[in-house]
Design a protein around this motif. Sequence first.
Motif, short mmCIF file in Angstrom:
data_model
loop_
_atom_site.label_atom_id
_atom_site.label_comp_id
_atom_site.label_asym_id
_atom_site.label_seq_id
_atom_site.Cartn_x
_atom_site.Cartn_y
_atom_site.Cartn_z
N ARG A 1 0.91 -1.05 -0.34
CA ARG A 1 -0.10 -0.23 -0.06
C ARG A 1 1.38 1.18 -0.01
O ARG A 1 0.15 2.11 -0.65
CB ARG A 1 -1.18 -0.13 1.20
CG ARG A 1 -1.47 1.21 0.93
CD ARG A 1 -2.61 1.10 2.27
NE ARG A 1 -3.82 1.74 1.96
CZ ARG A 1 -5.14 1.64 3.25
NH1 ARG A 1 -5.34 0.67 3.40
NH2 ARG A 1 -6.16 3.07 2.37
N CYS A 2 1.59 1.19 0.93
CA CYS A 2 2.90 2.71 1.27
C CYS A 2 4.14 2.44 0.24
O CYS A 2 4.31 3.01 0.22
CB CYS A 2 2.79 2.90 2.74
SG CYS A 2 3.26 2.00 3.47
N GLU A 3 4.21 1.12 0.13
CA GLU A 3 6.33 0.80 -0.86
C GLU A 3 6.45 1.23 -0.10
O GLU A 3 8.19 1.15 0.41
CB GLU A 3 5.99 2.00 -1.89
CG GLU A 3 4.93 1.40 -3.18
CD GLU A 3 5.38 1.96 -4.36
OE1 GLU A 3 6.15 2.54 -4.12
OE2 GLU A 3 4.90 1.02 -5.77
N ARG A 4 6.76 0.84 1.56
CA ARG A 4 7.82 0.98 2.55
C ARG A 4 8.59 -0.14 2.71
O ARG A 4 7.59 -1.16 2.96
CB ARG A 4 7.38 2.32 3.89
CG ARG A 4 7.34 3.27 3.22
CD ARG A 4 6.95 3.59 4.75
NE ARG A 4 5.02 3.54 5.58
CZ ARG A 4 4.43 4.68 6.60
NH1 ARG A 4 5.35 5.17 6.81
NH2 ARG A 4 3.67 3.97 6.76
N PHE A 5 10.05 -0.56 3.48
CA PHE A 5 10.14 -1.89 3.88
C PHE A 5 9.54 -1.77 4.73
O PHE A 5 9.80 -1.36 5.68
CB PHE A 5 11.73 -1.81 3.36
CG PHE A 5 12.22 -1.54 1.56
CD1 PHE A 5 12.14 -2.21 1.33
CD2 PHE A 5 12.62 -0.48 1.38
CE1 PHE A 5 12.82 -2.74 -0.13
CE2 PHE A 5 13.30 -0.10 0.42
CZ PHE A 5 12.90 -1.52 -0.88
N ILE A 6 9.40 -3.53 5.19
CA ILE A 6 9.03 -4.05 6.43
C ILE A 6 9.42 -5.27 6.77
O ILE A 6 9.77 -5.92 5.54
CB ILE A 6 7.11 -3.96 6.37
CG1 ILE A 6 6.90 -4.93 5.14
CG2 ILE A 6 7.20 -3.02 6.86
CD1 ILE A 6 5.10 -5.06 5.04
N CYS A 7 9.56 -5.79 7.65
CA CYS A 7 10.20 -6.90 8.58
C CYS A 7 9.46 -8.16 8.66
O CYS A 7 8.23 -7.43 8.75
CB CYS A 7 11.27 -6.34 9.15
SG CYS A 7 10.27 -6.15 11.39
N PRO A 8 9.59 -8.92 8.29
CA PRO A 8 8.54 -10.22 9.20
C PRO A 8 7.74 -10.07 10.31
O PRO A 8 6.62 -10.33 10.10
CB PRO A 8 9.11 -11.66 9.07
CG PRO A 8 10.75 -11.09 8.37
CD PRO A 8 10.82 -9.33 9.28
N ASP A 9 8.06 -9.20 11.33
CA ASP A 9 7.43 -8.72 12.52
C ASP A 9 6.44 -7.84 12.20
O ASP A 9 5.47 -7.16 12.42
CB ASP A 9 8.27 -8.54 13.16
CG ASP A 9 8.96 -9.43 14.49
OD1 ASP A 9 8.91 -10.83 14.14
OD2 ASP A 9 9.91 -8.66 14.45
N CYS A 10 6.61 -6.86 11.51
CA CYS A 10 5.58 -6.01 10.35
C CYS A 10 4.78 -6.40 9.75
O CYS A 10 3.57 -5.49 8.87
CB CYS A 10 6.02 -4.04 10.25
SG CYS A 10 7.16 -3.73 11.68
N MET A 11 5.19 -7.36 8.92
CA MET A 11 3.91 -7.55 7.91
C MET A 11 2.85 -8.33 8.52
O MET A 11 3.06 -9.16 9.08
CB MET A 11 5.11 -9.29 7.23
CG MET A 11 6.30 -8.84 6.38
SD MET A 11 7.31 -10.05 6.03
CE MET A 11 8.29 -9.34 5.24
#
Length: 303
Positions: free
Chosen positions: A24-34
């Motif tokens: 949606r926002c195209e920011r990078f996210i780690c597994p905990d934030c997915m």
Amino acid sequence: MEPESTLTTCYRHPKVESHVRCTRCERFICPDCMREAAVGHQCPECVREGARSVRQARTAFGGRISAVPLVTYVLIGLNVLAYLGELVRPALVDRFEMLGAGLVGPDGGHYLWQASYPADFHVDGVVDGEWYRLLTGAFLHLPPTEGTFGILHIVMNMVSLWNIGRVVEAQLGRVRYLALYLLSALGGSVLVLLIAPDQAAVGASGAIFGLGAAYYVMARRLGADMRSVNQFMGGLLLWLVISAFVTSWQGHLGGLLAGGVVTLAYAYAPRDGRRNLVQAGACVALLALLVILTVAKVTELAA
């Protein structure tokens, strides 16, 4: 000159390397934030934003859909806790039962109300400013060894509250349902005050009769098969007649009328932006009427 680093990190956890972008926002996210999405993953902020933009499902009467009858559970719990309190301290019944007007003698005994009384007696009940009795009496029940029913009084009321309350709460939603219950209980107490102010009354029956009226009104509004509903209401009205001989029929009738008025407003309010205002306005108007009737009766008794 050193090559530019291609290391990417989670925008919420800068020390964690990440190679997945929020769809949606195209920011990078780690597994905990997915967070799983229809396509790919989203970050927690986008998930919350999406949830706020989704329109909440509503019932035909404007209530939020909920699978758990939380208010019914809480009401049953409060009634049971109050009953346990009665068993430990029986004096709670005299202190919090619905009583419009009574007298307490110098010996601590309770006597029937009369406008003229000896100087060593004092007034007891709503006429003495104890307005809380209008609601607290609806959470008390007959002690096990008293009255016609004893412990069956609370058992029958709680079974009825469980059976009817869950259905009504599911249709009205928690806020409307709680307002209906409390106004029905108050309506029952006010009618007791108006007709039999010197009679003590306890029990959730007035509120439950209000739920019964709500069940009937909602069924008609939804176009349900009325055969079973009419049978239910016939039994309820039959009990209203029988209760004239063994219980406070005034409380039952008052709750029935108040519950019917509130649910009519819920059911036939316009289904647009005015619905909440009309429904809330009807509840406030009924509350104001009950307060006015109470003030008028207390003034009459105290005159």
